[in-house]
Scaffold this active site. Structure first.
Site, PDB file in Angstrom:
ATOM      1  N   THR A 149      -3.267  -1.712 -10.815  1.00  8.68           N
ATOM      2  CA  THR A 149      -4.415  -0.835 -10.553  1.00  8.68           C
ATOM      3  C   THR A 149      -5.227  -0.679 -11.830  1.00  8.68           C
ATOM      4  OG1 THR A 149      -3.250   0.358  -8.823  1.00  8.68           O
ATOM      5  CG2 THR A 149      -4.982   1.569  -9.964  1.00  8.68           C
ATOM      6  N   GLY A 201       0.350   3.296 -10.736  1.00  8.23           N
ATOM      7  CA  GLY A 201       1.775   3.372 -10.428  1.00  8.23           C
ATOM      8  C   GLY A 201       1.993   3.372  -8.934  1.00  8.23           C
TER       9      GLY A 201
END
Ligand code: GLY
Length: 314
Positions: free
Chosen positions: A167, A219
């Protein structure tokens, strides 16, 4: 006001062979955003420019080169949040938008709502004049190969490992004191179609409040959502770590130079670890533009500007 910028390319077990690509991508993203800020450009333009660089780079799990869903498609999520107004533009489950952050900005600026998903989001994109691409144009060869291995091995964990999270995100403060945070992701490898993680959710994968600071997280989304990680971090900035006797000390190692931004980042990741037993990381700028970051994964790719110099780390 002095401008400031920090970017990340994901917190995960980045293998040695991917280190150079992740660092180079973060540095290019920082350069793209910084060139805007140093010409008195806006923080919104800066975070968008930085995130576009990362979305276009298949080293990261966002835009082109995102992980594939169980069905073999790319589905992207993105958000941008304005710290002055607390308004966000958020999009999820996109299959035909090459740069989801562009659409998130259109939602922020031109939509009565703050979040649009899937077909409705893509219809809004077309109405706004954004190009829709064939879904396969977002698939990188490496991701297709990884997906085939996953499928052929009935999704054995070994094929997801070393390949889990990339990400991306950026937080910027411009010379006019405007603060924006942005996050973009392709989500988790082989996720169920329609799954939406933390990234596009206000307060989970991203938060900005000009009174305290801006945050972008990375995460495992299902864990980050549980502790509303970006807002939790912002709350630590509002009420600095050490001032609340009910909070236990962070389980992460102390930073070499403890400052409010670093301590807030560290304490928030510590909450993620303690309350969800998951891994992740985040970047932030406090309201004055001081950068902070923390992660409890083996590595996180990040870059920020300190005294006019680019600091790139992993
Ligand atoms: N943090 C990215 C995701 O879980 O979707």
């Amino acid at each position: 006001m002095k401008p400031s910028l920090i970017v990340h390319g994901g917190a995960w077990d980045i293998p040695d062979e991917a280190v150079d690509a992740c660092k180079a991508g973060c540095e290019r993203a920082l350069a793209a955003g910084w060139s805007i800020l140093t010409q008195s450009g806006s923080a919104l333009d800066a975070v968008q420019a930085a995130v576009i660089v990362l979305e276009d780079d298949p080293a990261f799990d966002a835009g082109f080169g995102s992980h594939l869903t169980l069905d073999g498609h790319v589905e992207c999520d993105a958000i941008v949040m304005d710290g002055t107004t607390l308004r966000a533009g958020s999009v999820a489950a996109l299959r035909r938008i090459r740069n989801p952050i562009r659409l998130a900005r259109h939602v922020l600026e031109n939509c009565p709502h703050m979040m649009l998903v899937a077909d409705g989001a893509e219809r809004f994109a077309a109405d706004q004049g954004l190009e829709l691409c064939p879904p396969d144009n977002l698939i990188a060869d490496a991701e297709r190969d990884a997906w085939l291995k996953c499928r052929n091995s009935k999704h054995a964990a070994a094929h997801h490992r070393g390949h889990e999270q990339g990400t991306v995100g950026a937080v910027a403060l411009d010379s006019h004191g405007r603060l924006f945070a942005a996050t973009s992701t392709g989500g988790t490898c082989c996720k169920l179609p329609g799954r939406v993680g933390d990234s596009p959710l206000i307060g989970c994968g991203c938060y900005a409040d000009a009174e305290v600071g801006g945050v972008s997280c990375t995460g495992y989304g299902e864990a980050i959502m549980k502790v509303v990680l970006a807002k939790t971090t912002a709350d630590f900035l509002r009420r600095p770590v050490g001032t609340d006797p009910n909070l236990s000390p962070s389980i992460l190692p102390k930073p070499a130079t403890p400052d409010v931004a670093s301590l807030a980042a560290r304490e928030a990741v510590s909450v993620l670890a303690k309350r969800t037993h998951a891994t992740g990381g985040l970047i932030l700028l406090d309201r004055k533009g001081n950068p902070g970051f923390a992660f409890n994964t083996p590595r996180m790719a990040y870059a920020y500007v300190a005294d006019g110099k680019f600091i790139v780390g992993i």
